[in-house]
Write an enzyme that holds these catalytic residues in place. Sequence first.
Site, PDB file in Angstrom:
ATOM      1  N   THR A  46       0.844  -1.179   0.000  1.00  0.00           N
ATOM      2  CA  THR A  46       0.000   0.000   0.000  1.00  0.00           C
ATOM      3  C   THR A  46       0.888   1.240   0.000  1.00  0.00           C
ATOM      4  OG1 THR A  46      -1.927   1.011   1.045  1.00  0.00           O
ATOM      5  CG2 THR A  46      -0.246   0.193   2.530  1.00  0.00           C
ATOM      6  N   GLY A  47       0.454   2.273  -0.702  1.00  0.00           N
ATOM      7  CA  GLY A  47       1.107   3.575  -0.624  1.00  0.00           C
ATOM      8  C   GLY A  47       2.356   3.794  -1.447  1.00  0.00           C
ATOM      9  N   SER A  74      -4.450  -2.701   0.716  1.00  0.00           N
ATOM     10  CA  SER A  74      -5.700  -2.744   1.488  1.00  0.00           C
ATOM     11  C   SER A  74      -6.679  -3.767   0.918  1.00  0.00           C
ATOM     12  CB  SER A  74      -6.350  -1.359   1.506  1.00  0.00           C
ATOM     13  OG  SER A  74      -6.653  -0.958   0.178  1.00  0.00           O
ATOM     14  N   GLU A  75      -6.422  -4.265  -0.288  1.00  0.00           N
ATOM     15  CA  GLU A  75      -7.293  -5.267  -0.919  1.00  0.00           C
ATOM     16  C   GLU A  75      -6.826  -6.698  -0.651  1.00  0.00           C
ATOM     17  OE1 GLU A  75     -10.085  -4.570  -2.035  1.00  0.00           O
ATOM     18  OE2 GLU A  75     -10.088  -2.688  -3.148  1.00  0.00           O
ATOM     19  N   HIS A  94      -5.522  -6.724  -9.826  1.00  0.00           N
ATOM     20  CA  HIS A  94      -6.657  -5.800  -9.700  1.00  0.00           C
ATOM     21  C   HIS A  94      -6.250  -4.445 -10.264  1.00  0.00           C
ATOM     22  CE1 HIS A  94      -9.792  -3.270  -8.158  1.00  0.00           C
ATOM     23  NE2 HIS A  94      -9.031  -2.749  -7.215  1.00  0.00           N
ATOM     24  N   HIS A  96      -7.812  -0.507 -12.273  1.00  0.00           N
ATOM     25  CA  HIS A  96      -8.875   0.491 -12.398  1.00  0.00           C
ATOM     26  C   HIS A  96      -8.892   1.027 -13.832  1.00  0.00           C
ATOM     27  CE1 HIS A  96      -7.438   1.222  -8.035  1.00  0.00           C
ATOM     28  NE2 HIS A  96      -8.371   0.287  -8.027  1.00  0.00           N
ATOM     29  N   HIS A 158     -15.412   0.817  -9.568  1.00  0.00           N
ATOM     30  CA  HIS A 158     -14.145   0.547  -8.903  1.00  0.00           C
ATOM     31  C   HIS A 158     -13.089   0.028  -9.879  1.00  0.00           C
ATOM     32  CE1 HIS A 158     -12.131  -1.656  -5.226  1.00  0.00           C
ATOM     33  NE2 HIS A 158     -11.242  -1.065  -5.992  1.00  0.00           N
TER      34      HIS A 158
END
Length: 189
Positions: A46-47, A74-75, A94, A96, A158
């Site tokens: 993350t981040g 976070s996923e 994943h 977007h 999403h």
Amino acid sequence: MNINEFYLAQICDVMKLMYNRNLVQVRGGNASLIDRNSKLVYISPTGVPRHKISNNDVAVIDFDGKAIIGLPSSEWRMHLSIYKNVEDAKAVVHAHPRYLLALIKKGMKLDLNYLTETSLRIKCLQEIPLIAPGSEELANAVGEAAKMGCNAIILDNHGIVSYSNESIYHALEIIEAVEDLSLIQLQGS
């Protein structure tokens, strides 16, 4: 504990590819690989900006979601749900993708037969209504869709998640095929 450097490098490579292909924002999207022998999941952090991600950034979690190394995406629940529901899944990606999201917003449905790449690569395409990102509820919904054999799952408002029983690059290829199809359908409408 033996850390698989090859897995770390593949996750970094795929995250950079997704960023360069405009499939994710600078800190968006995630990818993972599972080592079923050690029951460890290697997952993007993350981040960390996707174009700068390095092997040292990749997180490792156990099958219960406990962080062994780093700070996982976070996923992580969504990734674990797929691995738990699809015993031969090796990788999860994943993204977007902008054209897919635009197509959905226009109320259009993907026609997998419209493009050879999608008809060959996608076993089943499932759509899930808007559920909070990173939530247990989203993870459960994705896991159920994956259990039905859907290797591409659209997340309303999403993005998309895919899994592969071949490689992380195959999981990415599924997303790329969906995004290409989305652009072609949008241009043809």
